[in-house]
Design a protein around this motif. Structure first.
Motif, mmCIF file in Angstrom:
data_model
loop_
_atom_site.group_PDB
_atom_site.id
_atom_site.type_symbol
_atom_site.label_atom_id
_atom_site.label_comp_id
_atom_site.label_asym_id
_atom_site.label_seq_id
_atom_site.Cartn_x
_atom_site.Cartn_y
_atom_site.Cartn_z
ATOM 1 N N PHE A 116 5.387 -14.401 12.609
ATOM 2 C CA PHE A 116 4.569 -13.913 13.845
ATOM 3 C C PHE A 116 3.248 -14.663 14.077
ATOM 4 N N GLY A 117 2.845 -15.732 13.160
ATOM 5 C CA GLY A 117 1.652 -16.311 13.430
ATOM 6 C C GLY A 117 1.951 -17.546 14.254
ATOM 7 N N PRO A 222 -4.006 -18.660 8.863
ATOM 8 C CA PRO A 222 -3.283 -17.832 8.137
ATOM 9 C C PRO A 222 -3.549 -17.271 6.787
ATOM 10 N N GLY A 223 -3.554 -16.300 6.303
ATOM 11 C CA GLY A 223 -3.882 -16.026 4.972
ATOM 12 C C GLY A 223 -4.419 -14.409 4.686
ATOM 13 N N LYS A 385 -4.295 -8.569 16.307
ATOM 14 C CA LYS A 385 -4.593 -8.533 14.990
ATOM 15 C C LYS A 385 -4.036 -10.051 14.459
ATOM 16 N N ALA A 386 -3.186 -10.633 14.870
ATOM 17 C CA ALA A 386 -2.647 -11.660 14.366
ATOM 18 C C ALA A 386 -3.790 -12.703 14.434
ATOM 19 N N ARG A 401 -2.800 -14.058 10.722
ATOM 20 C CA ARG A 401 -1.537 -14.794 10.926
ATOM 21 C C ARG A 401 -1.558 -16.012 11.514
ATOM 22 N N SER A 402 -2.559 -16.396 12.452
ATOM 23 C CA SER A 402 -2.535 -17.586 13.108
ATOM 24 C C SER A 402 -3.609 -18.443 13.125
#
Ligand SMILES: O=C(O)CCC(=O)Nc1ccc(C(=O)O)c(C(=O)O)c1
Length: 468
Positions: A116-117, A222-223, A385-386, A401-402
């Protein structure tokens, strides 16, 4: 030492472009004079007037390759071009097919380790014989995103190469970075791709003098970030920069009380799943870090969220089609009806962009009378939140996520204590993209949701909207 001749930058000639270098995209179908004020097209950004292009890199989410190449001047269309993307499987196959007629295009696929990122970052590196220009913006590289929308662009000066002369006493601090650590933070972001092709661009950036950069980089990758990396990305980075550059350093603690109620305005083109109420993430995490509630006052934080209503979309230049770029899904919206009380309409009469549907994303903090701006961020990050990250492990780890990137304007980097927001538009007020104070949704207004039909009222093209 060699005197660096400050090359004349055509961007500087655009009225009111300095010192912020923050533009909107030009809009087709509105009177030209409203485009003149701080607006650029992609062709203008890529034009030969800026110097002799050697090669470029385009970071983005969506690409129309033939159209993108056409936006470069014909003499630059054979220059090496690196496309940095997050495409996988069939999207990657079609991107490769689109690039095949162009041997000088290289593809760099961003590592997307987390579901979902998205590779949401929108950025250009333009390497000229004179130096490198960096553009951080909000538009996909497709014609629709540069036609009749409100989009944001920060365009850097052309940073000159660091001269090799040994007796170079120029103001270069540690390898010629700015007070805002622009180069350091950009390299920190690029390093996370661990990509060979980006090594060339990281080395190139190292070799250029970016001491004149006056904005901060606010990015996401992401991380899961803890320890020394805890505040390097996402909403904690935004907090870290705003908290130490406004309230504490030169406003004095005593004045902090005055700022507690100053509202924060978020404006974006999509919304993620934020939980069953505001206390899950919006107020408890996102707003708290932006509000810097590091003091005892428990003021009700004031957060105003600008996201187009159905009526804003219906009456836009593109009509309901504009809603195709506002992918807020029913599945997400139905689980968070509590969000609607925070929502304000898209309104930009003073920039004549009320009907240019927003794809820009901006966040700002302003005084209660909306006359002073404490900070301003233009970014690729939507309200999710991503994009911004969510705290885990008892608030010791930030999970993102992104890929996102934006630039933050702080008054202290423009030698003032706040940016003026004056209602007449030709003053030296900060060129915010929309009208303040924001306009509340009317009782009958609903947020635009992309995957449900709208048939009871036709739009500005006499169309209805029937997604399937
Ligand atoms: O986040 C969520 O959960 C909803 C899904 C979503 O919003 N996706 C998305 C993807 C690409 C772009 C883009 O245009 O790059 C945008 C945008 O910018 O609005 C939004």
């Amino acid at each position: 030492s060699t005197i660096q001749l400050k090359r004349y930058d055509p961007i500087d000639k655009i009225k009111h472009s300095l010192p912020y270098r923050f533009f909107l995209t030009t809009v087709k179908g509105i009177p030209d004079e409203n485009n003149a004020l701080n607006a650029l097209s992609l062709k203008e950004i890529l034009s030969t007037q800026h110097g002799q292009l050697i090669q470029s890199a385009q970071f983005n989410y969506m690409f129309h390759i033939d159209w993108l190449i056409e936006q470069y001047p014909s003499e630059f269309r054979q220059k090496p071009l690196l496309i940095v993307h997050g495409c996988k499987r069939d999207e990657l196959a079609s991107l490769k097919a689109e690039c095949s007629p162009y041997p000088k295009i290289e593809l760099c696929s961003a590592d997307m380790p987390i579901p979902f990122g998205t590779h949401h970052t929108k950025m250009m590196f333009l390497l000229y014989t004179e130096g490198i220009r960096i553009v951080i913006h909000t538009s996909n590289l497709i014609p629709q995103d540069w036609n009749q929308k409100t989009q944001g662009i920060w365009i850097s000066p052309i940073f000159p190469k660091i001269s090799k002369t040994t007796d170079d006493y120029s103001t270069t601090t540690a390898n010629s970075d700015s007070h805002t650590n622009f180069k350091r933070d950009l390299l920190t972001y690029l390093d996370r791709y661990s990509s060979k092709q980006l090594q060339f661009w990281m080395q190139t950036i190292l070799e250029h003098d970016m001491s004149s950069a006056n904005v901060h980089v606010i990015s996401s990758v992401p991380g899961r970030f803890t320890g020394g990396d805890f505040q390097k990305f996402g909403h904690l980075k935004l907090r870290q920069v705003t908290i130490y550059c406004t309230l504490k350093t030169y406003l004095g603690i005593d004045k902090q009380e005055q700022y507690q109620s100053w509202p924060i305005v978020g404006q974006f083109s999509s919304i993620g799943s934020l939980g069953k109420d505001a206390d899950q993430w919006l107020e408890k995490e996102f707003l708290t870090t932006l509000k810097q509630l590091n003091s005892s006052y428990l003021e009700k934080p004031e957060l105003k969220l600008i996201y187009p209503s159905v009526e804003n979309v219906r009456t836009s230049l593109e009509g309901y089609k504009a809603g195709g770029s506002l992918p807020y899904s029913m599945n997400t919206a139905m689980r968070q009806p509590w969000l609607n009380k925070y929502l304000y309409q898209w309104h930009s009469d003073y920039r004549n962009r009320t009907h240019a549907s927003p794809h820009i994303k901006t966040y700002l903090r302003t005084s209660n009378d909306y006359k002073q701006l404490l900070w301003f961020l233009v970014t690729s990050a939507n309200l999710s939140k991503a994009a911004w990250g969510s705290l885990e492990k008892d608030n010791t780890q930030l999970f993102i996520r992104s890929y996102e990137i934006g630039v933050l304007f702080l008054p202290k980097n423009f030698s003032c204590s706040s940016f003026p927001i004056l209602d007449d538009k030709i003053s030296d007020s900060f060129p915010i993209p929309y009208d303040l104070p924001p306009t509340k949704y009317e009782a009958k207004d609903k947020p635009w949701i992309v995957d449900i039909p709208y048939t009871s009222q036709r739009d500005s093209h006499d169309c209805t909207w029937n997604p399937h």
